[in-house]
Write a protein that holds these residues in place. Structure first.
Motif, PDB file in Angstrom:
ATOM      1  N   ASP A  82       5.214  10.437 -11.221  1.00  0.00           N
ATOM      2  CA  ASP A  82       4.305  11.426 -10.638  1.00  0.00           C
ATOM      3  C   ASP A  82       5.023  12.215  -9.547  1.00  0.00           C
ATOM      4  O   ASP A  82       5.812  11.658  -8.773  1.00  0.00           O
ATOM      5  CB  ASP A  82       3.082  10.739 -10.006  1.00  0.00           C
ATOM      6  CG  ASP A  82       2.105  10.196 -11.032  1.00  0.00           C
ATOM      7  OD1 ASP A  82       2.278  10.508 -12.220  1.00  0.00           O
ATOM      8  OD2 ASP A  82       1.177   9.474 -10.622  1.00  0.00           O
ATOM      9  N   ARG A  83       4.737  13.508  -9.491  1.00  0.00           N
ATOM     10  CA  ARG A  83       5.318  14.346  -8.438  1.00  0.00           C
ATOM     11  C   ARG A  83       4.300  14.475  -7.302  1.00  0.00           C
ATOM     12  O   ARG A  83       3.150  14.856  -7.522  1.00  0.00           O
ATOM     13  CB  ARG A  83       5.693  15.724  -8.977  1.00  0.00           C
ATOM     14  CG  ARG A  83       6.436  16.585  -7.971  1.00  0.00           C
ATOM     15  CD  ARG A  83       7.181  17.701  -8.653  1.00  0.00           C
ATOM     16  NE  ARG A  83       8.289  17.192  -9.447  1.00  0.00           N
ATOM     17  CZ  ARG A  83       9.158  17.972 -10.101  1.00  0.00           C
ATOM     18  NH1 ARG A  83       9.027  19.281 -10.071  1.00  0.00           N
ATOM     19  NH2 ARG A  83      10.141  17.438 -10.788  1.00  0.00           N
ATOM     20  N   VAL A  84       4.728  14.153  -6.090  1.00  0.00           N
ATOM     21  CA  VAL A  84       3.822  14.146  -4.944  1.00  0.00           C
ATOM     22  C   VAL A  84       4.495  14.804  -3.739  1.00  0.00           C
ATOM     23  O   VAL A  84       5.710  14.977  -3.686  1.00  0.00           O
ATOM     24  CB  VAL A  84       3.403  12.705  -4.558  1.00  0.00           C
ATOM     25  CG1 VAL A  84       2.630  12.039  -5.687  1.00  0.00           C
ATOM     26  CG2 VAL A  84       4.612  11.866  -4.164  1.00  0.00           C
ATOM     27  N   LEU A 107       0.200  13.446  -1.550  1.00  0.00           N
ATOM     28  CA  LEU A 107      -0.557  14.585  -2.056  1.00  0.00           C
ATOM     29  C   LEU A 107      -0.117  14.955  -3.472  1.00  0.00           C
ATOM     30  O   LEU A 107       1.039  15.330  -3.675  1.00  0.00           O
ATOM     31  CB  LEU A 107      -0.356  15.798  -1.140  1.00  0.00           C
ATOM     32  CG  LEU A 107      -0.909  15.689   0.274  1.00  0.00           C
ATOM     33  CD1 LEU A 107      -0.506  16.924   1.084  1.00  0.00           C
ATOM     34  CD2 LEU A 107      -2.420  15.525   0.262  1.00  0.00           C
ATOM     35  N   PRO A 108      -1.006  14.875  -4.449  1.00  0.00           N
ATOM     36  CA  PRO A 108      -0.675  15.396  -5.784  1.00  0.00           C
ATOM     37  C   PRO A 108      -0.436  16.908  -5.688  1.00  0.00           C
ATOM     38  O   PRO A 108      -1.137  17.611  -4.955  1.00  0.00           O
ATOM     39  CB  PRO A 108      -1.922  15.079  -6.611  1.00  0.00           C
ATOM     40  CG  PRO A 108      -2.635  14.012  -5.840  1.00  0.00           C
ATOM     41  CD  PRO A 108      -2.337  14.269  -4.406  1.00  0.00           C
ATOM     42  N   GLY A 166       0.787  -1.224   0.000  1.00  0.00           N
ATOM     43  CA  GLY A 166       0.000   0.000   0.000  1.00  0.00           C
ATOM     44  C   GLY A 166       0.818   1.271   0.000  1.00  0.00           C
ATOM     45  O   GLY A 166       0.255   2.369  -0.062  1.00  0.00           O
ATOM     46  N   GLU A 167       2.138   1.145   0.066  1.00  0.00           N
ATOM     47  CA  GLU A 167       3.003   2.321   0.095  1.00  0.00           C
ATOM     48  C   GLU A 167       3.679   2.549  -1.255  1.00  0.00           C
ATOM     49  O   GLU A 167       3.888   1.611  -2.029  1.00  0.00           O
ATOM     50  CB  GLU A 167       4.088   2.174   1.166  1.00  0.00           C
ATOM     51  CG  GLU A 167       3.562   2.225   2.588  1.00  0.00           C
ATOM     52  CD  GLU A 167       4.683   2.197   3.613  1.00  0.00           C
ATOM     53  OE1 GLU A 167       4.394   2.496   4.791  1.00  0.00           O
ATOM     54  OE2 GLU A 167       5.843   1.872   3.249  1.00  0.00           O
ATOM     55  N   ALA A 168       4.041   3.813  -1.490  1.00  0.00           N
ATOM     56  CA  ALA A 168       4.818   4.186  -2.663  1.00  0.00           C
ATOM     57  C   ALA A 168       6.237   4.538  -2.229  1.00  0.00           C
ATOM     58  O   ALA A 168       6.464   5.014  -1.106  1.00  0.00           O
ATOM     59  CB  ALA A 168       4.188   5.381  -3.366  1.00  0.00           C
ATOM     60  N   LEU A 169       7.181   4.293  -3.117  1.00  0.00           N
ATOM     61  CA  LEU A 169       8.560   4.726  -2.908  1.00  0.00           C
ATOM     62  C   LEU A 169       8.772   6.013  -3.684  1.00  0.00           C
ATOM     63  O   LEU A 169       8.430   6.089  -4.868  1.00  0.00           O
ATOM     64  CB  LEU A 169       9.548   3.658  -3.382  1.00  0.00           C
ATOM     65  CG  LEU A 169      11.036   4.036  -3.297  1.00  0.00           C
ATOM     66  CD1 LEU A 169      11.474   4.204  -1.849  1.00  0.00           C
ATOM     67  CD2 LEU A 169      11.894   2.969  -3.988  1.00  0.00           C
ATOM     68  N   VAL A 170       9.332   7.025  -3.022  1.00  0.00           N
ATOM     69  CA  VAL A 170       9.485   8.351  -3.615  1.00  0.00           C
ATOM     70  C   VAL A 170      10.941   8.783  -3.545  1.00  0.00           C
ATOM     71  O   VAL A 170      11.592   8.655  -2.504  1.00  0.00           O
ATOM     72  CB  VAL A 170       8.601   9.379  -2.859  1.00  0.00           C
ATOM     73  CG1 VAL A 170       8.821  10.787  -3.402  1.00  0.00           C
ATOM     74  CG2 VAL A 170       7.134   8.988  -2.962  1.00  0.00           C
ATOM     75  N   GLU A 184       9.486  12.469  -6.609  1.00  0.00           N
ATOM     76  CA  GLU A 184       8.920  11.748  -7.744  1.00  0.00           C
ATOM     77  C   GLU A 184       8.717  10.288  -7.376  1.00  0.00           C
ATOM     78  O   GLU A 184       9.606   9.656  -6.787  1.00  0.00           O
ATOM     79  CB  GLU A 184       9.850  11.852  -8.958  1.00  0.00           C
ATOM     80  CG  GLU A 184       9.923  13.253  -9.535  1.00  0.00           C
ATOM     81  CD  GLU A 184      10.832  13.339 -10.751  1.00  0.00           C
ATOM     82  OE1 GLU A 184      11.546  12.335 -11.017  1.00  0.00           O
ATOM     83  OE2 GLU A 184      10.820  14.377 -11.424  1.00  0.00           O
ATOM     84  N   VAL A 185       7.555   9.770  -7.712  1.00  0.00           N
ATOM     85  CA  VAL A 185       7.237   8.377  -7.432  1.00  0.00           C
ATOM     86  C   VAL A 185       8.163   7.465  -8.235  1.00  0.00           C
ATOM     87  O   VAL A 185       8.329   7.643  -9.447  1.00  0.00           O
ATOM     88  CB  VAL A 185       5.765   8.076  -7.758  1.00  0.00           C
ATOM     89  CG1 VAL A 185       5.470   6.586  -7.608  1.00  0.00           C
ATOM     90  CG2 VAL A 185       4.852   8.904  -6.861  1.00  0.00           C
ATOM     91  N   VAL A 186       8.771   6.498  -7.542  1.00  0.00           N
ATOM     92  CA  VAL A 186       9.610   5.487  -8.189  1.00  0.00           C
ATOM     93  C   VAL A 186       8.833   4.191  -8.352  1.00  0.00           C
ATOM     94  O   VAL A 186       8.858   3.553  -9.405  1.00  0.00           O
ATOM     95  CB  VAL A 186      10.900   5.243  -7.376  1.00  0.00           C
ATOM     96  CG1 VAL A 186      11.732   4.137  -8.000  1.00  0.00           C
ATOM     97  CG2 VAL A 186      11.706   6.528  -7.253  1.00  0.00           C
TER      98      VAL A 186
END
Length: 332
Positions: A84-86, A135-136, A31-35, A70-72
């Protein structure tokens, strides 16, 4: 990857151990994103974390909760994609089931978790974030400019709303750092007459340049009684001054996560005539989305001191001394 790690809390200019280390890139949980972090704001809450003003769940810890990147990697079905930039904000997770979450008050969730407090934050080359809490960001906003909006901007916006200030009203801002220099722009957009209370000349100049109608010390009476006030300074001694500056029926909202003791209040002088004193606790995701839309509309401009990543400790020392103009932001 590079990361700043708090290994022991204490005064930033003496007792704290904040060390720059090399670490493995974190692996996102389900459920997590790497940024990949591009910039991270240096917030007073980070200072409270490092200096031990807040009871930390565990150490070592990577601070920072105003990260832009940026999302990796992103979980399937999350709506996020690589590139995507968040923004990675303070509010990291809530249960979604308690009565606070179900009534639109997720900032009060008893089980809430926070970035740079319960989990490693943005003082690093990479960070993770639950995809539902990323957050977008508005298009065209540079990472360094966007970072202070994620906490200083959002908490200032929530504090303004909880103060009850109405368009055209008289507003007091006590303390003029990262949050207040963004809040004053929102207040001006609403047509408010804004009075700023600060103890440093550089901050006073910035306040005037952003449209403050009057600038003085916290123990001075403003030219006219205030309809509302927000206290950003983490100094309890300021609170009675703010209450005494209110008109009948006014509200003082305290926007800090930590504050030194508040002196005894005199009921007749400080609170009677329906004056209100209230705290502001974190923010909801809807607060953040609404503020980011408004910030793009106004548009809100951040006054930023760019800080090389290797100088994170020096930035916190300068923040503790009140030497930062506007917001300090680490560039990665």
């Amino acid at each position: 990857m590079r990361a700043w790690v708090v290994e022991r809390t204490g005064p930033i200019d003496g007792g704290a151990i904040l060390r720059r280390v090399e670490r493995d890139v974190p692996r996102p949980a389900p459920g997590e994103a790497l940024v990949r972090v591009l910039a991270c704001g240096v917030c007073r809450t980070d200072l409270h974390v490092v200096e031990g003003d807040l009871d930390l769940p565990a150490l070592p810890l990577v601070p920072g909760h105003q990260a832009v990147g940026e999302v990796v990697e992103a979980p399937a079905g999350s709506g996020l994609a690589a590139g995507d930039r968040v923004g990675i904000p303070w509010l990291r997770w809530t249960c979604g089931r308690c009565r606070f979450c179900r009534s639109g008050r997720e900032n009060l969730c008893p089980d809430a978790r926070f970035t740079g407090f319960h989990a490693d934050g943005g003082y690093a080359d990479y960070a993770t974030v639950p995809a539902a809490f990323a957050l977008p960001l508005p298009a065209g906003l540079a990472p360094v400019e966007a970072a202070p909006l994620l906490c200083a901007g959002v908490i200032g916006f929530r504090a303004l709303r909880l103060s009850g200030i109405r368009p055209g009203g008289r507003l007091g801002l006590y303390g003029f750092g990262a949050a207040a220099h963004l809040a004053v722009q929102v207040a001006r957009h609403w047509g408010c007459e804004t009075f700023v209370f600060t103890r440093t000349g550089e901050h006073a100049e910035l306040a005037r340049s952003l449209g403050a109608a009057w600038v003085g010390r916290s123990d001075e009476a403003p030219p006219a009684p205030l309809d509302a006030a927000v206290v950003f300074a983490p100094a309890g001694v300021v609170v009675p001054y703010a209450l005494r500056a209110l008109d009948r029926g006014g509200t003082v909202a305290i926007a800090g996560i930590h504050m030194t003791p508040i002196p005894p209040l005199d009921y007749d002088r400080d609170l009677f005539l329906e004056r209100t004193l209230r705290s502001v606790t974190a923010n909801t995701r809807e607060d953040a989305r609404e503020f980011l839309r408004l910030a793009a509309e106004i548009p809100v401009r951040t006054s930023v001191e760019r800080v090389p990543f290797d100088q994170a400790r020096e930035a916190l020392v300068r923040l503790a001394r009140g030497e930062v103009q506007g917001a300090a932001v680490l560039e990665l």
